[in-house]
Design a protein around this motif. Structure first.
Motif, PDB file in Angstrom:
ATOM      1  N   ARG A  88       0.823  -1.213   0.000  1.00 58.62           N
ATOM      2  CA  ARG A  88       0.000   0.000   0.000  1.00 58.62           C
ATOM      3  C   ARG A  88       0.857   1.264   0.000  1.00 58.62           C
ATOM      4  N   LEU A  89       2.162   1.082   0.110  1.00 57.80           N
ATOM      5  CA  LEU A  89       3.077   2.203  -0.085  1.00 57.80           C
ATOM      6  C   LEU A  89       3.224   2.452  -1.579  1.00 57.80           C
ATOM      7  N   ASN A  90       2.211   3.071  -2.131  1.00 58.56           N
ATOM      8  CA  ASN A  90       2.216   3.457  -3.547  1.00 58.56           C
ATOM      9  C   ASN A  90       1.573   4.825  -3.662  1.00 58.56           C
ATOM     10  N   ALA A  91       1.782   5.471  -4.780  1.00 51.43           N
ATOM     11  CA  ALA A  91       1.355   6.864  -4.941  1.00 51.43           C
ATOM     12  C   ALA A  91      -0.144   7.038  -4.755  1.00 51.43           C
ATOM     13  N   ASN A  92      -0.936   6.144  -5.322  1.00 53.82           N
ATOM     14  CA  ASN A  92      -2.389   6.281  -5.221  1.00 53.82           C
ATOM     15  C   ASN A  92      -2.868   6.169  -3.786  1.00 53.82           C
ATOM     16  N   GLU A  93      -2.316   5.210  -3.072  1.00 56.41           N
ATOM     17  CA  GLU A  93      -2.731   5.000  -1.685  1.00 56.41           C
ATOM     18  C   GLU A  93      -2.238   6.130  -0.787  1.00 56.41           C
ATOM     19  N   LEU A  94      -0.968   6.472  -0.913  1.00 52.97           N
ATOM     20  CA  LEU A  94      -0.403   7.495  -0.044  1.00 52.97           C
ATOM     21  C   LEU A  94      -1.051   8.858  -0.263  1.00 52.97           C
ATOM     22  N   GLY A  95      -1.548   9.090  -1.471  1.00 55.65           N
ATOM     23  CA  GLY A  95      -2.204  10.355  -1.755  1.00 55.65           C
ATOM     24  C   GLY A  95      -3.463  10.587  -0.951  1.00 55.65           C
ATOM     25  N   GLN A  96      -3.989   9.563  -0.315  1.00 54.65           N
ATOM     26  CA  GLN A  96      -5.209   9.681   0.485  1.00 54.65           C
ATOM     27  C   GLN A  96      -4.930   9.986   1.950  1.00 54.65           C
ATOM     28  N   TYR A  97      -3.647   9.991   2.348  1.00 57.96           N
ATOM     29  CA  TYR A  97      -3.298  10.144   3.761  1.00 57.96           C
ATOM     30  C   TYR A  97      -2.318  11.299   3.959  1.00 57.96           C
ATOM     31  N   GLN A  98      -2.504  12.001   5.072  1.00 63.13           N
ATOM     32  CA  GLN A  98      -1.623  13.123   5.383  1.00 63.13           C
ATOM     33  C   GLN A  98      -0.416  12.708   6.227  1.00 63.13           C
ATOM     34  N   VAL A  99      -0.544  11.589   6.956  1.00 65.25           N
ATOM     35  CA  VAL A  99       0.548  11.115   7.811  1.00 65.25           C
ATOM     36  C   VAL A  99       0.719   9.615   7.625  1.00 65.25           C
TER      37      VAL A  99
END
Length: 294
Positions: free
Chosen positions: A84-95
């Protein structure tokens, strides 16, 4: 109208009222959910399969952080799926948080580095910095954390008196000059973080802690050991705690990482700063003092 017809009409009317009530209820619920949107979203990664002390920390973290999130208006999601450390997933989280591990594959590492370089925020604990080969991910170990390789550790796990070195940072502004930590195993590093211009050490082991450890062969008797720090080039915090004391034979935790109220204050205020939420009132600063945002 016949009695049967009247009864049918009455039943139909009740159904319509009920349906309208449901529509209104759903509408109000949706409105309430919108108003209660989290201030920021946290995605915590963990491994949870090696060293009973790390597993114990992960388990209690995944109980404690949701409670803190509910109290302070952010959301907390944990996962052991490091893909889940990918651009699409990380873009949904601030921290992003690393509880007991760090990325191991090239795509995971690249996605995390890009996330941080583009303004993401990170909170890492204990073994998230452990390595014996900093060249395996030079950006993370040498630039981002500044540690280089792992050098030594104390044993067994104990509390430590920590000296707060920067009381103007939002994560430490409400901390006293010194405080007693929760129990942990403590790490030292090859690199002297004091010589890294990008590292701001927030707290270190106070000399009153020595000797630190219970095994004479793994006890610190003197020296300088940073425990909490940040890197001015990123929105990040690292804390070198997150290893509970264990009865390994019985697989029973003997301590809690969240047993220190003052240490917990650092975690909460640090998370609020990382997430961009309103910080708690600053205590212990002069009226003209302003929190440092690096």
């Amino acid at each position: 109208m016949t009695a049967t017809a009247k009864s049918g009409a009455s039943t139909l009317a009740r159904i319509i009222v009920l349906l309208l009530g449901c529509v209104c209820f759903d509408s109000n619920l949706a409105y309430g959910e919108e108003r209660a949107a989290p201030k920021f979203k946290v995605l915590a990664f963990y491994n949870g399969t090696y060293d009973a002390a790390h597993i114990s920390f992960v388990r209690e973290a995944n109980r404690w952080f949701p409670q803190v999130a509910a109290q302070h208006g952010f959301s907390y999601t944990s996962t052991n799926d490091w893909n889940r450390l990918n651009a699409n997933e990380l873009g949904q989280y601030q921290v992003v948080m690393f509880l007991d591990d760090l990325p191991h594959t090239a795509p995971q590492k690249s996605a995390f580095q890009t996330y941080m370089q583009n303004g993401g925020a990170w909170f890492g604990f204990h073994v998230a910095a452990f390595n014996t080969d900093p060249g395996s991910w030079s950006w993370y170990h040498r630039q981002f954390l500044g540690t280089g390789a792992f050098k030594s550790n104390t044993w067994g796990p104990t509390t430590a008196v920590l000296r707060v070195e920067n009381r103007t940072h939002p994560a430490t502004a409400r901390l006293p000059a010194t405080f007693r930590s929760a129990v942990s195993e403590w790490y030292s590093w090859n690199n002297d973080l004091r010589k890294d211009a990008n590292i701001r050490i927030l707290a270190s082991v106070d000399p009153s802690s020595f000797p630190l450890g219970t095994d004479p062969n793994q006890t610190w008797y003197n020296g300088y050991y940073p425990i909490l720090w940040t890197n001015v080039n990123y929105r990040m915090l690292y804390a070198n705690f997150g290893h509970d004391a264990m009865d390994y034979g019985a697989n029973k935790p003997l301590s809690s990482t969240f047993a220190s109220e003052v240490q917990n204050r650092f975690i909460v205020d640090g998370l609020l700063w990382l997430g961009g939420a309103a910080a708690a009132p600053v205590q212990g600063l002069g009226s003209d003092a302003q929190p440092e945002m690096n």
